[in-house]
Scaffold this motif. Structure first.
Motif, mmCIF file in Angstrom:
data_model
loop_
_atom_site.group_PDB
_atom_site.id
_atom_site.type_symbol
_atom_site.label_atom_id
_atom_site.label_comp_id
_atom_site.label_asym_id
_atom_site.label_seq_id
_atom_site.Cartn_x
_atom_site.Cartn_y
_atom_site.Cartn_z
ATOM 1 N N PRO A 22 0.796 -1.162 -0.063
ATOM 2 C CA PRO A 22 0.042 0.064 -0.081
ATOM 3 C C PRO A 22 0.788 1.257 0.035
ATOM 4 C CG PRO A 22 -0.799 -1.586 1.658
ATOM 5 C CD PRO A 22 0.277 -2.111 0.923
ATOM 6 N N GLY A 23 0.528 2.146 -1.177
ATOM 7 C CA GLY A 23 1.453 3.256 -1.125
ATOM 8 C C GLY A 23 2.681 3.167 -1.806
ATOM 9 N N VAL A 24 3.032 2.103 -2.264
ATOM 10 C CA VAL A 24 4.403 1.973 -2.950
ATOM 11 C C VAL A 24 4.329 1.720 -4.354
ATOM 12 C CG1 VAL A 24 6.843 0.542 -2.999
ATOM 13 C CG2 VAL A 24 5.459 1.314 -0.923
ATOM 14 N N LEU A 25 4.443 2.573 -5.233
ATOM 15 C CA LEU A 25 3.981 2.391 -6.759
ATOM 16 C C LEU A 25 5.013 1.412 -7.464
ATOM 17 C CD1 LEU A 25 2.250 3.146 -9.012
ATOM 18 C CD2 LEU A 25 3.601 4.929 -9.514
ATOM 19 N N LEU A 26 4.680 0.379 -8.131
ATOM 20 C CA LEU A 26 5.608 -0.356 -8.967
ATOM 21 C C LEU A 26 5.308 -0.166 -10.372
ATOM 22 C CD1 LEU A 26 7.436 -3.052 -9.094
ATOM 23 C CD2 LEU A 26 5.289 -4.249 -9.084
ATOM 24 N N GLY A 27 3.989 -0.113 -10.829
ATOM 25 C CA GLY A 27 3.583 0.143 -12.487
ATOM 26 C C GLY A 27 2.262 0.230 -12.724
ATOM 27 N N LYS A 28 1.941 -0.105 -14.034
ATOM 28 C CA LYS A 28 0.718 -0.042 -14.526
ATOM 29 C C LYS A 28 0.119 -1.082 -15.449
ATOM 30 C CE LYS A 28 1.694 3.059 -18.343
ATOM 31 N NZ LYS A 28 1.369 4.333 -18.860
ATOM 32 N N ILE A 29 -0.979 -1.291 -15.350
ATOM 33 C CA ILE A 29 -1.562 -2.412 -16.283
ATOM 34 C C ILE A 29 -1.637 -1.694 -17.548
ATOM 35 C CG2 ILE A 29 -3.619 -3.769 -17.090
ATOM 36 C CD1 ILE A 29 -4.276 -4.138 -14.072
ATOM 37 N N ILE A 30 -1.040 -2.689 -18.652
ATOM 38 C CA ILE A 30 -0.939 -2.079 -20.171
ATOM 39 C C ILE A 30 -1.893 -3.011 -20.988
ATOM 40 C CG2 ILE A 30 1.063 -0.898 -19.935
ATOM 41 C CD1 ILE A 30 2.618 -3.209 -21.216
ATOM 42 N N LEU A 85 8.359 0.168 -13.210
ATOM 43 C CA LEU A 85 9.137 1.363 -13.405
ATOM 44 C C LEU A 85 10.440 0.862 -13.932
ATOM 45 C CD1 LEU A 85 11.076 2.027 -10.443
ATOM 46 C CD2 LEU A 85 8.534 2.278 -9.802
ATOM 47 N N PHE A 86 10.735 -0.219 -13.804
ATOM 48 C CA PHE A 86 12.186 -0.819 -14.505
ATOM 49 C C PHE A 86 12.164 -0.967 -15.950
ATOM 50 C CE2 PHE A 86 11.651 -2.223 -10.264
ATOM 51 C CZ PHE A 86 12.328 -1.514 -9.501
ATOM 52 N N GLU A 101 12.989 10.874 0.000
ATOM 53 C CA GLU A 101 11.967 9.992 -0.556
ATOM 54 C C GLU A 101 11.430 10.756 -1.844
ATOM 55 O OE1 GLU A 101 10.805 7.545 1.647
ATOM 56 O OE2 GLU A 101 9.663 6.782 0.405
ATOM 57 N N VAL A 102 11.117 9.753 -2.963
ATOM 58 C CA VAL A 102 10.628 10.251 -3.938
ATOM 59 C C VAL A 102 9.159 9.727 -4.214
ATOM 60 C CG1 VAL A 102 10.861 10.228 -6.455
ATOM 61 C CG2 VAL A 102 12.873 10.090 -5.123
ATOM 62 N N PHE A 103 8.265 10.632 -4.401
ATOM 63 C CA PHE A 103 6.773 10.511 -4.539
ATOM 64 C C PHE A 103 6.173 10.709 -6.000
ATOM 65 C CE2 PHE A 103 7.582 12.173 -0.380
ATOM 66 C CZ PHE A 103 7.252 11.107 0.495
ATOM 67 N N ASN A 104 5.227 9.818 -6.173
ATOM 68 C CA ASN A 104 4.617 10.273 -7.583
ATOM 69 C C ASN A 104 3.854 11.505 -7.363
ATOM 70 O OD1 ASN A 104 3.378 9.428 -10.051
ATOM 71 N ND2 ASN A 104 1.501 9.328 -8.971
ATOM 72 N N VAL A 105 3.569 12.232 -8.590
ATOM 73 C CA VAL A 105 2.667 13.263 -8.630
ATOM 74 C C VAL A 105 2.266 13.350 -10.304
ATOM 75 C CG1 VAL A 105 3.502 14.820 -7.109
ATOM 76 C CG2 VAL A 105 4.713 14.849 -9.483
ATOM 77 N N SER A 106 2.275 12.108 -10.939
ATOM 78 C CA SER A 106 1.748 11.910 -12.071
ATOM 79 C C SER A 106 0.270 11.657 -12.041
ATOM 80 C CB SER A 106 2.568 10.876 -12.944
ATOM 81 O OG SER A 106 1.916 10.537 -13.980
ATOM 82 N N SER A 119 4.850 6.317 -2.968
ATOM 83 C CA SER A 119 6.257 6.269 -2.855
ATOM 84 C C SER A 119 6.873 5.361 -4.089
ATOM 85 C CB SER A 119 6.773 5.445 -1.421
ATOM 86 O OG SER A 119 8.246 5.469 -1.579
ATOM 87 N N LEU A 120 8.401 5.827 -4.508
ATOM 88 C CA LEU A 120 8.780 5.047 -5.676
ATOM 89 C C LEU A 120 10.173 4.614 -5.144
ATOM 90 C CD1 LEU A 120 7.576 7.816 -8.246
ATOM 91 C CD2 LEU A 120 7.440 5.344 -8.760
ATOM 92 N N GLY A 121 10.876 5.281 -4.268
ATOM 93 C CA GLY A 121 12.089 5.049 -3.870
ATOM 94 C C GLY A 121 12.563 6.249 -3.157
ATOM 95 N N ASN A 122 14.192 6.074 -3.162
ATOM 96 C CA ASN A 122 14.813 7.403 -2.445
ATOM 97 C C ASN A 122 15.768 7.922 -3.667
ATOM 98 O OD1 ASN A 122 14.068 5.414 -0.201
ATOM 99 N ND2 ASN A 122 14.499 7.288 0.673
ATOM 100 N N LEU A 123 16.163 9.050 -3.181
ATOM 101 C CA LEU A 123 16.895 9.829 -4.102
ATOM 102 C C LEU A 123 18.587 9.327 -3.799
ATOM 103 C CD1 LEU A 123 17.411 12.552 -6.062
ATOM 104 C CD2 LEU A 123 18.197 13.495 -3.970
#
Lengths: 159, 231
Positions: B117-125, B137-138, B179-184, B192-196
């Motif tokens: 919950p709250g940790v973005l990994l990707g999207k369904i295509i 995101l890889f 911390e790096v957050f999504n704003v898209s 959250s996406l990870g850290n700088l």
């Protein structure tokens, strides 16, 4: 004779399944780069068996495995297998040294595969992952090549 | 006697094939565990699934703490559906997953996929009846807008085996581990996406770049969460 042929076919199926699982699980990945065993195994069949039907059977095996487990990426497999079949006919005009031709096959097919995938997918062709994979494929391919040569020599002496 | 041995050999080979077909998930996880043990022998930490779960949890808690300060905690109000990872794209040009939810489970293209919950990994295509394809995101084609740290500095996340942050303004102050957050707008805000990490420092350039440090190993992801009520 029938049982010997059956064993060769069953052996190809087992090697195909093992190659697929090793590649799909990413167990051999180094810095995220996987060796392409789905390419290396049919190339070994080309140079060690020199039998088109066995090559065709190994390619069909991979299609069935993809069909069973990852239907989404079947087009990518068809492109890779198409390139392997093209190389099978194209190798006759190469150097004639099996090992060098095998290495040329790995380089030619890896570059062509990612280039075609980039064109069809409409994304940028990334050269560095392709080059890293070529090196990794060559290392794994040559290890398998020499292992297979030793095993075959051992069985020939025994019989 | 000789033919009996051959028949026996064929039978054993056939048994191995059937074992492969019916227990491929078990074999896969066994191989991954063996890889972790082998890595331990070579001095690297054992990257077990348990460790990964703890790292992701830690990441999530960090992001929640950061968000609490800004009173923008929308992460926990979303509904998720757990999905198992069937398979990974076996070649090196893309990084995609297949999950076991599809049209029959109301999956749609564009749905966000989270690791926790709250940790973005990707999207369904792509979606089929009982399976969906997920771009992570890889993947080299991944692009999304992000905010860095509590000062919310804007940047562009460029996907890849090692995701990169680009277009970071030169004149902002960053400690280097924010911390790096999504704003898209495609994905839930503040996921959250990870850290700088590895922030570039070239004085005459307009923009700075950095790496996105991920606290999990994408190669051993077994389960993901699909965000149900965002789209």
């Amino acid at each position: 004779m029938f049982l010997k042929t059956l064993n060769i076919f069953l052996g190809i199926i087992i090697i195909g399944f093992s190659a697929f699982f090793l590649q799909e699980t990413g167990i051999l990945a180094i810095y995220g780069i996987n060796p392409n065993l789905i390419l290396i195994i049919p190339l070994l069949v080309i140079f060690f068996q020199q039998n088109f039907y066995l090559l065709f059977f190994s390619l069909i095996t991979f299609i069935l495995i993809f069909f069973m487990f990852i239907l989404f990426w079947l087009p990518a497999l068809f492109i890779l297998e198409g390139l392997i079949i093209i190389f099978y006919f194209f190798k006759k005009i190469l150097t004639g040294n099996k090992l060098i031709d095998f290495s040329i096959g790995i380089i030619f097919i890896t570059i062509s595969f990612y280039f075609i995938m980039a064109i069809l997918g409409g994304y940028n062709f990334l050269i560095w992952p392709a080059i890293a994979e070529i090196f990794y494929n060559l290392i794994v391919g040559l290890i398998l090549w020499f292992s297979l040569s030793k095993i075959l020599n051992f069985y020939e002496k025994k019989t | 006697m000789k033919s009996l041995r051959k028949i026996l050999g064929s039978f054993i080979l056939l048994t191995i094939i059937l074992v492969f077909i019916f227990s491929h998930n078990f074999i896969g996880s066994l191989l991954k565990n063996l890889k972790g043990v082998a890595a331990g022998f070579w001095g690297r930490c054992i990257n077990s699934e348990r460790l990964q779960v703890l790292q992701v949890e830690n990441n999530r808690l960090k992001s929640e703490i950061a968000l609490l300060g800004q009173k923008k905690n929308s992460v926990n109000s979303l509904r998720y559906k757990e999905a198992l990872v069937y398979s990974r794209y076996p070649f090196n040009d893309r990084t995609k997953l297949i999950i076991d939810l599809g049209l029959n489970q109301d999956m749609k293209e564009g749905m966000a996929v989270a690791l926790a919950p709250g940790v973005l990994l990707g999207k369904i295509i792509k979606v089929k009846n009982n399976q969906s394809e997920v771009m992570t995101l890889f993947d080299p084609e991944w692009r999304s807008s992000v905010n860095i740290g509590s000062s919310r500095i804007k940047a562009l996340l460029k996907g890849g085996k090692e995701p990169r942050l680009e277009f970071i303004p030169q004149d902002v102050q960053l400690s280097g581990d924010e911390e790096v957050f999504n704003v898209s707008p495609e994905f839930p805000m503040n996921f959250s996406l990870g850290n700088l990490s590895g922030l570039s420092n070239v004085p005459y350039e307009i923009w700075r770049t950095a790496d996105l440090k991920i606290n999990y190993n994408p190669e051993i992801i077994e389960k993901v969460l699909v965000v149900l009520d965002f789209l």
